[in-house]
Motif scaffolding. Structure first.
Motif, mmCIF file in Angstrom:
data_model
loop_
_atom_site.group_PDB
_atom_site.id
_atom_site.type_symbol
_atom_site.label_atom_id
_atom_site.label_comp_id
_atom_site.label_asym_id
_atom_site.label_seq_id
_atom_site.Cartn_x
_atom_site.Cartn_y
_atom_site.Cartn_z
ATOM 1 N N UNK A 217 26.677 22.346 49.142
ATOM 2 C CA UNK A 217 25.976 22.337 50.418
ATOM 3 C C UNK A 217 25.920 20.893 50.915
ATOM 4 N N UNK A 218 26.192 20.698 52.208
ATOM 5 C CA UNK A 218 26.155 19.377 52.836
ATOM 6 C C UNK A 218 24.808 19.234 53.552
ATOM 7 N N UNK A 219 24.020 18.259 53.125
ATOM 8 C CA UNK A 219 22.702 18.051 53.724
ATOM 9 C C UNK A 219 22.772 17.186 54.974
ATOM 10 N N UNK A 220 23.678 16.234 54.954
ATOM 11 C CA UNK A 220 23.739 15.258 56.037
ATOM 12 C C UNK A 220 25.122 14.632 56.051
ATOM 13 N N UNK A 221 25.632 14.355 57.260
ATOM 14 C CA UNK A 221 26.907 13.665 57.368
ATOM 15 C C UNK A 221 28.092 14.607 57.472
ATOM 16 N N UNK A 222 29.200 14.205 56.874
ATOM 17 C CA UNK A 222 30.459 14.947 57.009
ATOM 18 C C UNK A 222 31.232 14.882 55.699
ATOM 19 N N UNK A 223 31.646 16.047 55.231
ATOM 20 C CA UNK A 223 32.387 16.159 53.979
ATOM 21 C C UNK A 223 33.624 17.020 54.237
ATOM 22 N N UNK A 224 34.783 16.500 53.873
ATOM 23 C CA UNK A 224 36.025 17.268 54.028
ATOM 24 C C UNK A 224 36.451 17.767 52.651
ATOM 25 N N UNK A 225 36.429 19.076 52.489
ATOM 26 C CA UNK A 225 36.832 19.702 51.233
ATOM 27 C C UNK A 225 38.291 20.133 51.353
ATOM 28 N N UNK A 226 39.114 19.661 50.435
ATOM 29 C CA UNK A 226 40.510 20.111 50.377
ATOM 30 C C UNK A 226 40.625 21.054 49.191
ATOM 31 N N UNK A 227 40.909 22.316 49.455
ATOM 32 C CA UNK A 227 40.956 23.329 48.412
ATOM 33 C C UNK A 227 42.291 24.047 48.463
ATOM 34 N N UNK A 228 43.030 23.951 47.375
ATOM 35 C CA UNK A 228 44.362 24.562 47.273
ATOM 36 C C UNK A 228 45.241 24.194 48.459
ATOM 37 N N UNK A 229 45.187 22.908 48.846
ATOM 38 C CA UNK A 229 46.057 22.396 49.905
ATOM 39 C C UNK A 229 45.544 22.576 51.322
ATOM 40 N N UNK A 230 44.369 23.166 51.498
ATOM 41 C CA UNK A 230 43.828 23.413 52.837
ATOM 42 C C UNK A 230 42.552 22.602 53.040
ATOM 43 N N UNK A 231 42.470 21.884 54.180
ATOM 44 C CA UNK A 231 41.295 21.078 54.493
ATOM 45 C C UNK A 231 40.237 21.899 55.218
ATOM 46 N N UNK A 232 38.981 21.721 54.791
ATOM 47 C CA UNK A 232 37.842 22.358 55.446
ATOM 48 C C UNK A 232 36.810 21.280 55.726
ATOM 49 N N UNK A 233 36.478 21.065 57.008
ATOM 50 C CA UNK A 233 35.484 20.062 57.364
ATOM 51 C C UNK A 233 34.103 20.713 57.374
ATOM 52 N N UNK A 234 33.188 20.158 56.587
ATOM 53 C CA UNK A 234 31.846 20.707 56.454
ATOM 54 C C UNK A 234 30.837 19.686 56.972
ATOM 55 N N UNK A 235 30.069 20.072 57.997
ATOM 56 C CA UNK A 235 29.025 19.221 58.537
ATOM 57 C C UNK A 235 27.678 19.575 57.938
ATOM 58 N N UNK A 236 26.642 18.900 58.418
ATOM 59 C CA UNK A 236 25.288 19.122 57.901
ATOM 60 C C UNK A 236 24.888 20.586 58.045
ATOM 61 N N UNK A 237 24.365 21.151 56.962
ATOM 62 C CA UNK A 237 23.924 22.544 56.967
ATOM 63 C C UNK A 237 24.980 23.525 56.489
ATOM 64 N N UNK A 238 26.226 23.076 56.310
ATOM 65 C CA UNK A 238 27.289 23.976 55.854
ATOM 66 C C UNK A 238 27.262 24.122 54.345
ATOM 67 N N UNK A 239 27.650 25.293 53.874
ATOM 68 C CA UNK A 239 27.701 25.559 52.437
ATOM 69 C C UNK A 239 28.993 26.290 52.116
ATOM 70 N N UNK A 240 29.400 26.196 50.863
ATOM 71 C CA UNK A 240 30.673 26.803 50.466
ATOM 72 C C UNK A 240 30.646 27.049 48.968
#
Length: 272
Positions: A217-240
């Motif tokens: 879970x991203x609490x604040x800011x910006x996190x880019x998750x690369x999973x099996x070659x695919x990028x997913x941009x996760x902002x504040x409040x996003x979970x995966x």
């Protein structure tokens, strides 16, 4: 828009407010600098010459006075001064018969940024009322709490609470640390693990195979998750949820805070 906005650069944050006022810069300037006018909206009484380089003292009804200094004094356009480590800058830009007030502040302690935004929001509301010739609104505890919660949701806390940042819980093994990221780990009795991460600068985790299921879970800011070659941009409040066996990497933007719950242990605590 009356709400303040937040810009994060590294470990510093800047709050910015814009208010369009139906009055010329000269009138608003008096509200920013004249002691009698300040009493209608500013949270403290200010003593000191109104000129560049002048020392200032700020007085509340109770407690010792605090200090500051004027760094820019350009009537009726720009006023900038410090207040106990915070930088406050007021700019007035003519717009027709009125003006645009731009207020920016760089808080010394980013952990209190939501509270600071709420306080300045109220001050600016009262400033608008004062230049319009209306009485200031009294302190409304319920509205303050509601607005503070709204800003907290917009901005995040800025840092994790101090009681979670025990030295014994810092990630110990240098080979497991992520350069630029401060991490604290907590072990569950059943073998699960919870990790708190705070990026002090832009950072990259490097690629790794996930040995356990992971809840992110991203609490604040910006996190880019690369999973099996695919990028997913996760902002504040996003979970995966990252499944076991996935090939992943992550990129933190400076200031980003995340929580990672792992179905098994990965990090070593400093106390182990």
């Amino acid at each position: 828009m009356k709400h303040g906005t937040l810009t994060t650069t590294g470990n510093k944050v800047e709050l910015r407010f814009e208010r369009r006022l139906a009055h010329p810069p000269e009138k608003v300037w008096r509200a920013l600098t004249d002691s009698k006018e300040l009493a209608h909206w500013f949270p403290a009484r200010i003593e000191g010459a109104r000129e560049a380089g002048a020392a200032l003292r700020f007085f509340f009804a109770e407690g010792e006075p605090t200090t500051g200094k004027i760094s820019v004094f350009e009537p009726p356009r720009v006023l900038e001064y410090t207040w106990e480590g915070d930088l406050l800058r007021w700019e007035l830009k003519p717009e027709g018969k009125g003006c645009l007030l731009v207020f920016t502040t760089i808080p010394a302690d980013r952990a209190n940024v939501s509270r600071d935004a709420t306080g300045w929001h109220f001050c600016l509301d009262n400033l608008e009322a004062a230049v319009d010739g209306n009485p200031a609104a009294g302190f409304d505890k319920e509205r303050f709490s509601s607005l503070n919660a709204e800003y907290a949701a917009r901005f995040g806390l800025g840092s994790f609470p101090a009681f979670l940042l025990s030295a014994a819980n810092r990630v110990a093994d240098a080979s497991l640390r992520i350069p630029g990221v401060e991490a604290y780990v907590f072990d569950g009795a059943d073998g699960t693990q919870l990790t708190l991460c705070h990026a002090k600068s832009d950072a990259d985790t490097g690629e790794q195979w996930r040995e356990f299921d992971e809840y992110l879970v991203v609490l604040e800011g910006r996190y880019v998750l690369r999973i099996n070659g695919m990028d997913m941009e996760l902002g504040a409040g996003r979970e995966f949820v990252i499944p076991r066996g996935a090939r992943i990497s992550g990129r933190f933007t400076a200031g980003t805070r995340t929580i990672h719950a792992l179905g098994g242990r990965k990090f070593e605590r400093a106390g182990t």
